[in-house]
Design an enzyme around this catalytic site. Sequence first.
Site, PDB file in Angstrom:
ATOM      1  N   ASP A  61       0.882  -1.299  -0.113  1.00 46.64           N
ATOM      2  CA  ASP A  61      -0.126   0.164  -0.016  1.00 46.64           C
ATOM      3  C   ASP A  61       0.968   1.178  -0.025  1.00 46.64           C
ATOM      4  O   ASP A  61       0.841   1.921   0.877  1.00 46.64           O
ATOM      5  CB  ASP A  61      -0.894   0.024   1.383  1.00 46.64           C
ATOM      6  CG  ASP A  61      -2.104   1.064   1.242  1.00 46.64           C
ATOM      7  OD1 ASP A  61      -2.141   1.703   0.098  1.00 46.64           O
ATOM      8  OD2 ASP A  61      -2.857   1.140   1.913  1.00 46.64           O
ATOM      9  N   LYS A  63       0.527   3.914  -1.993  1.00 49.11           N
ATOM     10  CA  LYS A  63      -0.206   4.841  -2.260  1.00 49.11           C
ATOM     11  C   LYS A  63       0.689   6.161  -3.206  1.00 49.11           C
ATOM     12  O   LYS A  63       0.709   6.975  -2.690  1.00 49.11           O
ATOM     13  CB  LYS A  63      -0.949   5.691  -1.223  1.00 49.11           C
ATOM     14  CG  LYS A  63      -1.997   4.785  -0.555  1.00 49.11           C
ATOM     15  CD  LYS A  63      -3.035   5.550   0.306  1.00 49.11           C
ATOM     16  CE  LYS A  63      -3.860   4.761   1.083  1.00 49.11           C
ATOM     17  NZ  LYS A  63      -3.519   4.119   2.291  1.00 49.11           N
ATOM     18  N   ASP A  66       2.255  10.671  -7.941  1.00 44.79           N
ATOM     19  CA  ASP A  66       3.464  11.374  -8.550  1.00 44.79           C
ATOM     20  C   ASP A  66       3.418  11.665  -9.923  1.00 44.79           C
ATOM     21  O   ASP A  66       2.354  11.330 -10.340  1.00 44.79           O
ATOM     22  CB  ASP A  66       4.816  10.831  -7.909  1.00 44.79           C
ATOM     23  CG  ASP A  66       6.075  11.982  -7.592  1.00 44.79           C
ATOM     24  OD1 ASP A  66       6.140  12.865  -8.521  1.00 44.79           O
ATOM     25  OD2 ASP A  66       6.723  12.023  -6.516  1.00 44.79           O
ATOM     26  N   ILE A  67       4.345  12.263 -10.661  1.00 48.98           N
ATOM     27  CA  ILE A  67       4.343  12.450 -11.818  1.00 48.98           C
ATOM     28  C   ILE A  67       4.511  11.013 -12.653  1.00 48.98           C
ATOM     29  O   ILE A  67       4.978  10.084 -11.968  1.00 48.98           O
ATOM     30  CB  ILE A  67       5.571  13.602 -12.420  1.00 48.98           C
ATOM     31  CG1 ILE A  67       6.848  13.014 -12.142  1.00 48.98           C
ATOM     32  CG2 ILE A  67       5.076  14.767 -11.764  1.00 48.98           C
ATOM     33  CD1 ILE A  67       7.883  13.671 -12.763  1.00 48.98           C
ATOM     34  N   THR A  70       7.691   9.217 -12.202  1.00 46.43           N
ATOM     35  CA  THR A  70       8.238   8.698 -11.021  1.00 46.43           C
ATOM     36  C   THR A  70       7.440   7.534 -10.638  1.00 46.43           C
ATOM     37  O   THR A  70       7.922   6.627  -9.908  1.00 46.43           O
ATOM     38  CB  THR A  70       7.964  10.208 -10.163  1.00 46.43           C
ATOM     39  OG1 THR A  70       8.796  11.063 -10.434  1.00 46.43           O
ATOM     40  CG2 THR A  70       8.657   9.630  -8.616  1.00 46.43           C
ATOM     41  N   THR A 116     -10.719   7.222   3.210  1.00 47.47           N
ATOM     42  CA  THR A 116     -11.721   6.995   3.900  1.00 47.47           C
ATOM     43  C   THR A 116     -11.800   7.883   5.310  1.00 47.47           C
ATOM     44  O   THR A 116     -12.742   7.885   6.262  1.00 47.47           O
ATOM     45  CB  THR A 116     -11.968   5.564   4.189  1.00 47.47           C
ATOM     46  OG1 THR A 116     -10.621   5.042   4.875  1.00 47.47           O
ATOM     47  CG2 THR A 116     -12.428   4.611   3.111  1.00 47.47           C
ATOM     48  N   GLN A 183     -11.157   7.136  11.203  1.00 52.30           N
ATOM     49  CA  GLN A 183     -12.155   7.050  10.069  1.00 52.30           C
ATOM     50  C   GLN A 183     -13.065   7.869   9.988  1.00 52.30           C
ATOM     51  O   GLN A 183     -13.845   7.811  10.778  1.00 52.30           O
ATOM     52  CB  GLN A 183     -12.300   5.411   9.865  1.00 52.30           C
ATOM     53  CG  GLN A 183     -11.075   4.581   9.489  1.00 52.30           C
ATOM     54  CD  GLN A 183     -10.308   4.550   8.231  1.00 52.30           C
ATOM     55  OE1 GLN A 183     -10.387   5.729   7.572  1.00 52.30           O
ATOM     56  NE2 GLN A 183      -9.211   3.634   8.067  1.00 52.30           N
TER      57      GLN A 183
HETATM   58  O1  C5P Z   1      -6.840   0.292  11.312  1.00 50.65           O
HETATM   59  P1  C5P Z   1      -7.830   0.429  10.180  1.00 50.65           P
HETATM   60  O2  C5P Z   1      -8.857  -0.896   9.854  1.00 50.65           O
HETATM   61  O3  C5P Z   1      -8.449   1.788  10.087  1.00 50.65           O
HETATM   62  O4  C5P Z   1      -6.906   0.758   8.979  1.00 50.65           O
HETATM   63  C1  C5P Z   1      -7.250   1.026   7.564  1.00 50.65           C
HETATM   64  C2  C5P Z   1      -6.148   0.445   6.575  1.00 50.65           C
HETATM   65  O5  C5P Z   1      -6.671   0.933   5.189  1.00 50.65           O
HETATM   66  C3  C5P Z   1      -4.822   1.258   7.044  1.00 50.65           C
HETATM   67  O6  C5P Z   1      -3.711   0.731   6.654  1.00 50.65           O
HETATM   68  C4  C5P Z   1      -4.822   2.678   5.925  1.00 50.65           C
HETATM   69  O7  C5P Z   1      -3.811   3.082   5.504  1.00 50.65           O
HETATM   70  C5  C5P Z   1      -5.859   2.149   4.808  1.00 50.65           C
HETATM   71  N1  C5P Z   1      -6.457   2.857   3.924  1.00 50.65           N
HETATM   72  C6  C5P Z   1      -7.541   3.377   4.368  1.00 50.65           C
HETATM   73  N2  C5P Z   1      -8.410   4.526   3.640  1.00 50.65           N
HETATM   74  C7  C5P Z   1      -7.860   4.242   2.341  1.00 50.65           C
HETATM   75  C8  C5P Z   1      -7.240   3.607   1.767  1.00 50.65           C
HETATM   76  C9  C5P Z   1      -6.284   2.795   2.757  1.00 50.65           C
HETATM   77  O8  C5P Z   1      -7.799   3.434   5.673  1.00 50.65           O
HETATM   78  N3  C5P Z   1      -8.794   5.139   1.323  1.00 50.65           N
END
Ligand code: C5P
Length: 224
Positions: A61, A63, A66-67, A70, A116, A183
């Site tokens: 993950d 994420k 970037d351009i 990269t 999220t 979240q």
């Molecule tokens: O602990 P929790 O269930 O909140 O973890 C959610 C995981 O999902 C984290 O590792 C976070 O980086 C990832 N994530 C997220 N929302 C996104 C993309 C990834 O919470 N949109």
Amino acid sequence: MIKNKVFVACDTTDIRKIKEIIKETQNTKLFFGYKFGLEFLNSKNGRKYIKSLKNQTTFGDYKFSDIPNTCSSAIRAVSDLNFNYLTVHISSGLDALRAAKKVSKTTKLIGVTILTSLNNKSLKEIGYNKDVKKLVLHQARLANKAKLDAIVCSGQEIKIVKRVFKGEIITPGIRFSSRNDDQKRILTPKKAYENGADWCVIGRNITKGNIKKNIQSLINHLNQ
Ligand code: C5P
């Protein structure tokens, strides 16, 4: 019986904890993959450990945002880790998504929509004019155009995304306890699967406290 698929978010720098997570999630009722995020990927021994993992479904993950040059170079730079899945922010733009897809080979490329942890108020703060649902739909169209393999979106947008994106849906922001933590757009795993999620991403609700007990609560929740 088709098993529900869960990516456990291995958000720690402690390899012993990762080993515990993998050991405690050997469960016949659910299918588990392992998601490694910025915390573990940037830790001292993270890379070496991931390279040593065998016979697991893995998700890097990163994420990337970037351009195009990269993004594609970074994907090439981690190709030795043989991730099954890897993330790039859709907001990197169509050219970056296409460049990333060109080099991702057997690794499935996942486009990340609006995080999220953000809601409509947060989007306004950043300077977006569209609300979350409209923006995620817009981004899902872009992911489709770039022929991405999968998309990350909250459980609240799965149905909207499915209208325009036919790849896999991966859903974080999953809660089956009362705590939201950081979240903002959350949903229960049961509802997320009902809405059409192929995978739920679950971190703290599984990894904090007793992992075995947490998994049993998840199974009980899904069987309700
Ligand atoms: O602990 P929790 O269930 O909140 O973890 C959610 C995981 O999902 C984290 O590792 C976070 O980086 C990832 N994530 C997220 N929302 C996104 C993309 C990834 O919470 N949109």
